[in-house]
Design a protein around this motif. Structure first.
Motif, PDB file in Angstrom:
ATOM      1  N   ALA A 173     -30.076 -36.205  -2.719  1.00 34.76           N
ATOM      2  CA  ALA A 173     -30.468 -34.808  -2.614  1.00 34.76           C
ATOM      3  C   ALA A 173     -31.988 -34.503  -3.103  1.00 34.76           C
ATOM      4  CB  ALA A 173     -29.505 -33.846  -3.312  1.00 34.76           C
ATOM      5  N   ILE A 174     -32.577 -33.441  -2.809  1.00 31.20           N
ATOM      6  CA  ILE A 174     -33.866 -33.070  -3.549  1.00 31.20           C
ATOM      7  C   ILE A 174     -33.722 -32.901  -4.731  1.00 31.20           C
ATOM      8  CG2 ILE A 174     -35.713 -31.199  -3.125  1.00 31.20           C
ATOM      9  CD1 ILE A 174     -35.034 -32.972  -0.400  1.00 31.20           C
ATOM     10  N   ASP A 175     -34.654 -33.384  -5.364  1.00 34.20           N
ATOM     11  CA  ASP A 175     -35.093 -33.443  -6.952  1.00 34.20           C
ATOM     12  C   ASP A 175     -34.180 -34.320  -7.555  1.00 34.20           C
ATOM     13  OD1 ASP A 175     -36.819 -31.336  -6.969  1.00 34.20           O
ATOM     14  OD2 ASP A 175     -35.140 -29.830  -6.930  1.00 34.20           O
ATOM     15  N   LYS A 261     -32.729 -38.471   6.329  1.00 34.16           N
ATOM     16  CA  LYS A 261     -34.001 -38.268   7.237  1.00 34.16           C
ATOM     17  C   LYS A 261     -34.741 -36.960   6.664  1.00 34.16           C
ATOM     18  CE  LYS A 261     -32.234 -40.264  11.385  1.00 34.16           C
ATOM     19  NZ  LYS A 261     -33.268 -41.258  11.279  1.00 34.16           N
ATOM     20  N   THR A 262     -34.078 -36.043   6.036  1.00 38.13           N
ATOM     21  CA  THR A 262     -35.021 -35.045   5.383  1.00 38.13           C
ATOM     22  C   THR A 262     -35.398 -35.096   4.070  1.00 38.13           C
ATOM     23  OG1 THR A 262     -32.683 -34.206   4.499  1.00 38.13           O
ATOM     24  CG2 THR A 262     -33.317 -33.382   6.678  1.00 38.13           C
ATOM     25  N   CYS A 263     -35.372 -36.304   3.716  1.00 28.61           N
ATOM     26  CA  CYS A 263     -35.653 -36.559   2.220  1.00 28.61           C
ATOM     27  C   CYS A 263     -37.140 -37.493   2.147  1.00 28.61           C
ATOM     28  CB  CYS A 263     -34.663 -37.180   1.458  1.00 28.61           C
ATOM     29  SG  CYS A 263     -33.426 -36.094   1.293  1.00 28.61           S
ATOM     30  N   GLN A 264     -37.735 -37.510   1.282  1.00 31.05           N
ATOM     31  CA  GLN A 264     -39.250 -38.168   0.961  1.00 31.05           C
ATOM     32  C   GLN A 264     -39.110 -38.570  -0.369  1.00 31.05           C
ATOM     33  OE1 GLN A 264     -43.139 -36.271   0.859  1.00 31.05           O
ATOM     34  NE2 GLN A 264     -43.507 -37.272   2.622  1.00 31.05           N
ATOM     35  N   ALA A 332     -38.064 -35.485  -2.577  1.00 35.27           N
ATOM     36  CA  ALA A 332     -38.475 -34.142  -2.249  1.00 35.27           C
ATOM     37  C   ALA A 332     -38.280 -33.713  -0.631  1.00 35.27           C
ATOM     38  CB  ALA A 332     -40.143 -34.178  -2.425  1.00 35.27           C
ATOM     39  N   LYS A 333     -38.361 -32.564  -0.220  1.00 33.50           N
ATOM     40  CA  LYS A 333     -38.186 -32.428   1.000  1.00 33.50           C
ATOM     41  C   LYS A 333     -39.222 -32.959   1.846  1.00 33.50           C
ATOM     42  CE  LYS A 333     -37.391 -28.582   4.506  1.00 33.50           C
ATOM     43  NZ  LYS A 333     -37.251 -26.967   4.659  1.00 33.50           N
ATOM     44  N   ARG A 334     -38.731 -33.631   2.912  1.00 34.96           N
ATOM     45  CA  ARG A 334     -39.828 -34.394   3.703  1.00 34.96           C
ATOM     46  C   ARG A 334     -40.314 -33.596   5.065  1.00 34.96           C
ATOM     47  NH1 ARG A 334     -38.633 -40.304   6.792  1.00 34.96           N
ATOM     48  NH2 ARG A 334     -40.639 -40.524   7.806  1.00 34.96           N
ATOM     49  N   PRO A 335     -41.649 -33.331   4.922  1.00 31.96           N
ATOM     50  CA  PRO A 335     -42.399 -32.402   6.041  1.00 31.96           C
ATOM     51  C   PRO A 335     -42.111 -33.051   7.051  1.00 31.96           C
ATOM     52  CG  PRO A 335     -43.742 -32.475   3.941  1.00 31.96           C
ATOM     53  CD  PRO A 335     -42.653 -33.452   3.942  1.00 31.96           C
ATOM     54  N   LYS A 336     -42.038 -32.418   8.248  1.00 33.96           N
ATOM     55  CA  LYS A 336     -42.074 -33.007   9.781  1.00 33.96           C
ATOM     56  C   LYS A 336     -43.084 -34.153  10.139  1.00 33.96           C
ATOM     57  CE  LYS A 336     -41.000 -32.025  14.594  1.00 33.96           C
ATOM     58  NZ  LYS A 336     -40.985 -31.185  15.752  1.00 33.96           N
TER      59      LYS A 336
END
Length: 344
Positions: A173-175, A261-264, A332-336
């Motif tokens: 998850a984020i963080d 896929k939404t994570c970086q 972190a949240k992964r920007p498109k």
């Protein structure tokens, strides 16, 4: 003229001598589940069904790459067996699996039992260290396919994990925090580039390197770190959400393999130091930083992802188990359109 197999380049007696030289080392690794090992047409392993409710088998196969060339040139064969084991078992622990058994494949143009047995004995030592049974393998003497002292090795391992305890990164998850666990060196990746640098700059395997207490050749043969025992101990006390084995592709390509896929992964590049030998290779070869990050592990052999609030305790726990570790980043949240890993 009468032809014989030995005249054709295959010495059956040398093969028998080789098996005798390694058989006891392999037998010393057998867990209670081993019903039969080296010598039969197939090895038998009875999974302990009292230990697992819904066991899932996890497998991996790998090699050592052109690190073998350095071993051949230096004439040292007792370390690369651990490399072979490490490359395989460190993959399956990323799913939370316990390595159960291992098989190896060894191929050469001319079998030399006195030297080549050290390779399999090294495999056996590594298997014994992590309670993984070396239950079989194949030794192939292939004149015309390999020349001079050249040979190749490959390994295959199987482990098991409880179905509801599989670690697959889906809960990341984020963080969440990313903890980097130290490698022992280059492990078994990037050696074609290392050898190219050494050849171009006429480096000698016996030369000394600043900050390194071994000659260049010996330092480059430092065996791959084995992480199964560490992860086994951590799982009893730590909420591990993801594990990435940092091999070819570095953190750049391997960490995204476990991320949603939404994570970086945001890696704080200066949270640890590049090991001295890697600095030397980089500076000597004038290798760009992006190339370093994609080819080498850069001192991080394993990344684990844990909840943010567990990060310091997990790092300290790893260090208490005599393994260096650092908090090297966060999720972190992964920007498109952005990559799976960025360095800050």
């Amino acid at each position: 003229m009468t032809s014989s197999y030995q005249q054709a380049g295959v010495n059956i007696d040398a093969g028998d001598e080789f098996v005798k030289a390694i058989k006891d080392s392999a037998a010393a690794t057998y867990r209670p589940e081993v019903l039969s090992g080296i010598g039969g047409f197939g090895a038998h392993f009875a999974l302990n069904l009292q230990k697992y409710k819904q066991p899932v088998l996890v497998s991996s196969t790998d090699g050592v790459g052109t690190k073998l060339r350095i071993a051949i040139d230096v004439g040292r064969y007792d370390t690369i067996g651990q490399d072979l084991v490490g490359m395989c078992v460190n993959d399956i622990i990323c799913s939370g699996a316990e390595p159960l058994f291992f098989l190896d494949y060894f191929a050469s143009g001319h079998l030399d039992p006195s030297n080549h047995a050290a390779i399999v004995q090294g495999i056996a030592r590594a298997c014994g260290e992590i309670n993984c049974s070396l239950i079989g393998g194949e030794t192939a003497e292939m004149p015309g396919m390999y020349h001079g002292k050249d040979f190749d090795i490959a390994g295959f391992t199987v482990g098991a994990v409880e179905r509801d305890e599989i670690i697959d990164g889906s809960s990341i998850a984020i963080d969440d925090a990313i903890i980097g666990i130290a490698s022992s060196g280059f492990h078994s990746n990037g050696y074609s580039l290392i050898r190219a640098v050494c050849t171009e700059h006429k480096l000698n395997w016996n030369q000394s390197i600043p900050g390194v207490d071994q000659p260049l050749g010996e330092a480059l043969l430092t065996p791959t770190c084995l992480y199964p025992n560490l992860i086994s101990k951590l799982r009893n006390t730590t909420r591990i959400r993801g594990i990435a084995h940092i091999t070819g592709g570095g953190i750049t390509d391997n960490l995204p393999r476990i991320l949603p896929k939404t994570c970086q992964g945001r890696i704080e590049w200066h949270s640890w130091e590049l090991p001295p030998l890697m600095k030397f290779i980089q500076q000597t070869g004038n290798i760009g930083m992006n190339e370093m990050r994609r080819v080498f592990n850069c001192g991080i052999g394993l990344c684990i992802v844990v909840p943010e609030e567990d990060a310091i305790e997990t790092r300290d726990r790893i260090q208490s188990l005599n393994q260096q570790a650092w908090i090297i980043g966060k999720i972190a949240k992964r920007p498109k359109g952005d990559p799976g890993v960025v360095y800050v």
